[in-house]
Design an enzyme around this catalytic site. Structure first.
Site, short mmCIF file in Angstrom:
data_model
loop_
_atom_site.label_atom_id
_atom_site.label_comp_id
_atom_site.label_asym_id
_atom_site.label_seq_id
_atom_site.Cartn_x
_atom_site.Cartn_y
_atom_site.Cartn_z
N ASP A 67 0.82 -1.22 0.00
CA ASP A 67 0.00 0.00 0.00
C ASP A 67 0.85 1.27 0.00
O ASP A 67 2.07 1.21 0.20
CB ASP A 67 -0.97 0.00 1.20
CG ASP A 67 -0.33 -0.51 2.49
OD1 ASP A 67 0.92 -0.51 2.58
OD2 ASP A 67 -1.05 -0.91 3.40
N ASN A 136 -7.60 -2.79 14.33
CA ASN A 136 -8.99 -3.01 13.89
C ASN A 136 -9.12 -4.21 12.95
O ASN A 136 -10.16 -4.41 12.35
CB ASN A 136 -9.55 -1.75 13.22
CG ASN A 136 -8.80 -1.39 11.94
OD1 ASN A 136 -7.87 -2.08 11.54
ND2 ASN A 136 -9.19 -0.31 11.29
N HIS A 138 -7.34 -4.71 10.16
CA HIS A 138 -7.06 -4.49 8.74
C HIS A 138 -5.77 -5.19 8.30
O HIS A 138 -4.87 -5.42 9.10
CB HIS A 138 -7.04 -2.99 8.37
CG HIS A 138 -5.84 -2.21 8.81
ND1 HIS A 138 -5.88 -0.86 9.06
CD2 HIS A 138 -4.54 -2.56 9.03
CE1 HIS A 138 -4.69 -0.42 9.39
NE2 HIS A 138 -3.85 -1.43 9.39
N GLU A 143 -9.77 -1.85 5.29
CA GLU A 143 -10.38 -1.51 6.57
C GLU A 143 -11.66 -2.31 6.81
O GLU A 143 -12.22 -2.88 5.86
CB GLU A 143 -10.70 -0.01 6.58
CG GLU A 143 -9.49 0.89 6.35
CD GLU A 143 -8.56 0.98 7.57
OE1 GLU A 143 -8.51 0.04 8.38
OE2 GLU A 143 -7.86 2.00 7.69
C1 F6R Z 1 1.45 -1.42 6.10
C2 F6R Z 1 0.18 -2.11 6.20
C3 F6R Z 1 -0.63 -2.08 7.45
C4 F6R Z 1 0.21 -2.34 8.71
C5 F6R Z 1 -0.66 -2.26 9.97
C6 F6R Z 1 0.16 -2.47 11.23
O1 F6R Z 1 2.02 -1.58 4.83
O2 F6R Z 1 -0.24 -2.68 5.24
O3 F6R Z 1 -1.65 -3.05 7.37
O4 F6R Z 1 0.81 -3.61 8.61
O5 F6R Z 1 -1.30 -1.03 10.02
O6 F6R Z 1 1.04 -1.41 11.38
P1 F6R Z 1 2.18 -1.44 12.50
O7 F6R Z 1 3.12 -2.52 12.12
O8 F6R Z 1 2.83 -0.09 12.43
O9 F6R Z 1 1.48 -1.70 13.80
#
Ligand code: F6R
Length: 244
Positions: A67, A136, A138, A143
């Site tokens: 992403d 959450n 995701h 989301e």
């Molecule tokens: C990032 C991504 C997100 C993160 C998630 C957890 O490329 O795709 O899904 O993996 O938000 O983020 P952290 O590791 O910062 O807790």
């Protein structure tokens, strides 16, 4: 799905890096899908050490990122383009032309999404996709209430994600509200998934992902249906799973 428990962040990172290395040894020209955020930083450091010790060679590897925020210039230190170059790419021998990150400032975002999906298909799909997870539930920026059929698409970030990611910005108002993300369909088409989770803030999402019903409110729950998925869960993130 296979569950691997890790004592701490370091063990989680080492195990994840070992799986990535095995993938590259098995198929030197493999296609990796990678994530950003705090969770995979230790894995990238381990992989850099392995590269320096000549244990892994990225010269034929292709990388697609999950992403990218919309509206952030690639030079912006919070863009995922910047993150990947500064945390990983500049330390290894991956070829620049083999690294793909969606362009969040493309003039036509829908076209960018279609092209990105096409580039993944042209490379034969993703062999190994590394994922983090949001509090959450995701994965990528898919989301809650996601359409499980989506391919790479424009997403509106959830309030909880904006709140969580504001830690990287000087204020919450600076966090972009939209992003480009591989869709659940894109992720599920990867031949292998490895999801990493660290810290108690992920315990609820991990519990629902592993034990809950498969539903769009918990995007990661779809992983239960993947034929080759592994979750490496640090013990605080596994608390609810372990009934603690
Ligand atoms: C990032 C991504 C997100 C993160 C998630 C957890 O490329 O795709 O899904 O993996 O938000 O983020 P952290 O590791 O910062 O807790």
């Amino acid at each position: 799905m296979r569950i691997i428990l890790a004592e701490n962040f370091e063990e989680m990172s080492k195990k994840a890096a070992a799986i990535v290395r095995s993938q590259i040894i098995l198929k030197p020209d493999c296609v990796l899908g990678l994530a950003t955020g705090d969770t995979p930083t230790g894995m990238y450091q381990e992989l850099i050490k392995m590269y320096e010790n000549l244990e892994v060679d990225f010269s034929e590897v292709t990388i697609f990122n999950l992403d990218e925020y919309c509206s952030l210039n690639r030079k912006n230190a919070q863009s995922y383009y910047y993150y990947m170059h500064h945390n990983f790419f500049k330390y290894i021998n991956v070829k620049k032309e083999n690294t793909y990150i969606p362009n969040g400032t493309a003039p036509d975002i829908d076209e960018e999404c279609r092209n990105y999906e096409g580039q993944i298909k042209n490379k034969g799909g993703i062999d190994l996709q590394v994922l983090g997870i949001g509090a959450n539930g995701h994965i990528g920026f898919n989301e809650p209430d996601i359409n499980f059929e989506a391919e790479t698409h424009l997403v509106k970030l959830d309030k909880m994600t904006i709140e969580a990611n504001s830690r990287f910005f000087s204020s919450k108002d600076e966090v972009p509200t939209t992003a480009i993300s591989m869709g659940i369909k894109t992720i599920m088409q990867s031949k292998m998934l490895v999801l990493l989770a660290n810290g108690e803030t992920k315990a609820n999402a991990i519990y629902k992902t592993v034990k809950g019903k498969i539903c769009p409110e918990v995007p990661a729950s779809i992983i239960q249906l993947h034929p080759n998925a592994t979750m490496i869960i640090e013990k605080n993130a596994a608390k609810l799973l372990l009934g603690q």
